[in-house]
Design a protein around this motif. Structure first.
Motif, short mmCIF file in Angstrom:
data_model
loop_
_atom_site.label_atom_id
_atom_site.label_comp_id
_atom_site.label_asym_id
_atom_site.label_seq_id
_atom_site.Cartn_x
_atom_site.Cartn_y
_atom_site.Cartn_z
N MET A 165 -4.74 11.19 8.91
CA MET A 165 -5.92 11.34 9.47
C MET A 165 -7.00 10.51 8.30
SD MET A 165 -6.07 14.80 11.68
CE MET A 165 -5.12 15.11 13.03
N TYR A 166 -6.74 11.16 7.30
CA TYR A 166 -7.57 10.53 6.02
C TYR A 166 -7.70 9.09 5.90
CZ TYR A 166 -8.24 9.19 1.04
OH TYR A 166 -8.52 8.67 -0.09
N GLY A 167 -6.68 8.41 6.28
CA GLY A 167 -6.90 7.00 6.31
C GLY A 167 -7.58 6.81 7.67
N TRP A 168 -7.63 7.41 8.71
CA TRP A 168 -8.40 6.97 9.98
C TRP A 168 -9.58 7.02 9.90
CZ3 TRP A 168 -5.24 10.53 13.76
CH2 TRP A 168 -3.82 10.49 13.59
N VAL A 169 -10.02 8.04 8.93
CA VAL A 169 -11.52 8.38 8.76
C VAL A 169 -12.11 6.99 8.21
CG1 VAL A 169 -13.28 9.74 7.72
CG2 VAL A 169 -11.34 10.77 8.99
N MET B 118 1.64 17.10 -0.50
CA MET B 118 0.87 16.01 0.17
C MET B 118 -0.43 15.66 -0.15
SD MET B 118 1.61 13.26 1.55
CE MET B 118 3.38 13.68 1.84
N PRO B 119 -0.56 14.97 -1.21
CA PRO B 119 -1.95 14.58 -1.60
C PRO B 119 -2.43 13.40 -0.77
CG PRO B 119 -0.40 13.64 -3.29
CD PRO B 119 0.23 14.28 -2.05
N PHE B 120 -3.91 12.98 -1.12
CA PHE B 120 -4.58 11.88 -0.45
C PHE B 120 -4.70 10.96 -1.87
CE2 PHE B 120 -6.93 14.40 3.02
CZ PHE B 120 -5.99 14.84 3.45
N SER B 121 -5.05 9.65 -1.40
CA SER B 121 -5.14 8.76 -2.59
C SER B 121 -6.50 9.17 -3.30
CB SER B 121 -5.48 7.39 -2.09
OG SER B 121 -6.37 7.40 -1.16
N PHE C 172 -5.75 13.27 19.79
CA PHE C 172 -4.64 14.12 19.70
C PHE C 172 -3.16 13.20 19.90
CE2 PHE C 172 -5.74 18.75 20.73
CZ PHE C 172 -6.94 18.64 19.98
N ASP C 173 -3.18 12.19 20.69
CA ASP C 173 -2.04 11.32 20.90
C ASP C 173 -1.57 10.60 19.41
OD1 ASP C 173 -2.19 11.96 23.45
OD2 ASP C 173 -2.97 10.08 24.24
N ALA C 174 -2.60 10.03 18.54
CA ALA C 174 -2.40 9.53 17.41
C ALA C 174 -1.62 10.56 16.41
CB ALA C 174 -3.62 9.09 16.76
N ALA C 175 -2.25 11.71 16.65
CA ALA C 175 -1.85 12.99 15.40
C ALA C 175 -0.59 13.56 16.01
CB ALA C 175 -2.84 14.04 15.50
N SER C 176 -0.31 13.26 17.33
CA SER C 176 1.07 14.09 17.76
C SER C 176 2.16 12.89 17.38
CB SER C 176 0.84 14.32 19.27
OG SER C 176 0.07 15.34 19.51
N SER C 177 1.72 11.54 17.82
CA SER C 177 2.54 10.58 17.55
C SER C 177 3.10 10.42 15.94
CB SER C 177 2.08 9.33 17.86
OG SER C 177 2.99 8.21 17.62
N THR C 178 2.11 10.54 15.03
CA THR C 178 2.55 10.77 13.52
C THR C 178 3.38 12.02 13.15
OG1 THR C 178 0.53 9.71 13.43
CG2 THR C 178 1.14 10.77 11.37
N LEU C 179 2.97 13.04 13.98
CA LEU C 179 3.90 14.15 13.39
C LEU C 179 5.43 13.88 13.97
CD1 LEU C 179 4.25 17.15 12.77
CD2 LEU C 179 3.50 18.03 14.82
N GLY C 180 5.36 13.16 15.26
CA GLY C 180 6.79 12.93 15.68
C GLY C 180 7.63 11.94 14.75
N LYS C 181 6.85 11.03 14.16
CA LYS C 181 7.24 10.09 13.17
C LYS C 181 7.97 10.99 12.06
CE LYS C 181 6.32 6.02 10.20
NZ LYS C 181 7.57 5.38 10.63
N ALA D 187 0.51 19.76 8.80
CA ALA D 187 -0.36 19.37 7.59
C ALA D 187 -0.55 18.22 7.08
CB ALA D 187 -0.51 20.77 6.77
N THR D 188 0.85 17.81 6.94
CA THR D 188 0.84 16.33 6.49
C THR D 188 0.24 15.32 7.36
OG1 THR D 188 2.82 16.89 5.29
CG2 THR D 188 2.63 14.46 5.74
N VAL D 189 0.19 15.57 8.54
CA VAL D 189 -0.51 14.61 9.37
C VAL D 189 -2.20 14.60 8.86
CG1 VAL D 189 -1.32 14.03 11.75
CG2 VAL D 189 0.83 15.17 11.66
#
Length: 263
Positions: free
Chosen positions: A166-170, A116-119, A244-253, A160-162
């Motif tokens: 997060m990279y995009g959120w930054v 899982m790379p970043f752009s 944490f909520d955003a990260a956990s929701s993304t992991l759930g997806k 770790a994929t999450v």
């Protein structure tokens, strides 16, 4: 993987293009790179002088190692429509699709790896998580994109994929910081540059100094100082819980994608 082996790309959208450019930036001979005929491939072929295959099947015919960077919903059908040789290696950047599902679709028992790379892979600046741990030649190939971080299990890989999200959120944080600077009197170019370099500087500070991030933060947030003051406001507004909520929701997806493709 032999030094002269060709590497193919099935799926050359935004991420696939970043991977292609990352390989070339790292010095991979452009004569080794073969593109499928869809997405950004034709333009890249003309711009960079890369080999353009006639079809996905033609990519497999010409290459031993194949990067898979198609849309998640198309991944298993794309893999299943092709005839894979025993010597093919599949490197999948399709978020949420387990190794076992890719193997099943390809009719394989091994030589399937998720990464899982970043752009920012085109800059050689992407921390790239991998599962399972790659052999040295594959790790060297992936190092073209940035630091290679093997994961001990697929569950760890999913978590770790999450960080790719997060990279995009930054980027949103950089934009917020710049806009605040502009609203408070900074020229736009100055605010943009200062916001970008602030994030870059913080990353280097955390990465290149000894001690934990908490230790570093404690040294920065001196009692009564401006860093502590601003942090207290962020804490009061629930920054940690929101993150944490955003990260956990993304992991759930990601887990939902895994479940949907495995059914």
């Amino acid at each position: 993987m032999t030094l002269g082996e060709k590497v193919g790309f099935i799926g050359v959208g935004h991420l696939g293009e970043a991977l292609v450019r990352g390989l070339l930036r790292a010095g991979v001979d452009k004569r080794r790179v073969v593109l499928c005929p869809r997405g950004h491939s034709r333009d890249l072929s003309v711009e960079l002088g890369l080999e353009l295959a006639e079809s996905n099947a033609d990519v497999l015919e010409r290459c031993g190692t194949v990067f898979l960077a198609v849309r998640v919903g198309d991944a298993l059908a794309t893999v299943g429509d092709l005839t894979w040789r025993d010597d093919h290696r599949i490197l999948s950047a399709c978020a949420g699709i387990p190794v076992s599902d890719i193997r099943r679709a390809a009719g394989r028992s091994d030589d399937v790896l998720r990464f899982m790379p970043f752009s920012s892979a085109d800059l050689g600046a992407s921390p790239t998580v991998v599962f399972p741990e790659p052999e040295p030649s594959v790790a060297e190939l992936l190092s073209a994109f940035g630091a290679v971080l093997p994961m001990g299990s697929e569950d760890q890989f999913e978590t770790a994929t999450v960080f790719a999200s997060m990279y995009g959120w930054v980027h949103q944080i950089i934009d917020h910081a710049s806009r605040w600077g502009q609203e408070n009197g900074l020229p736009s170019e100055t605010a943009d540059r200062l916001a970008e370099l602030t994030i870059l500087s913080a990353g280097r500070n955390a990465s290149e100094r000894e001690g934990s991030v908490n230790d570093l933060l404690a040294s920065l947030a001196t009692p009564g100082g401006i860093t502590e003051h601003g942090l207290n406001v962020l804490v009061e507004h629930g920054l940690k819980q929101t993150w944490f909520d955003a990260a956990s929701s993304t992991l759930g997806k990601l887990h939902a994608t895994k479940q949907a493709t495995s059914d």
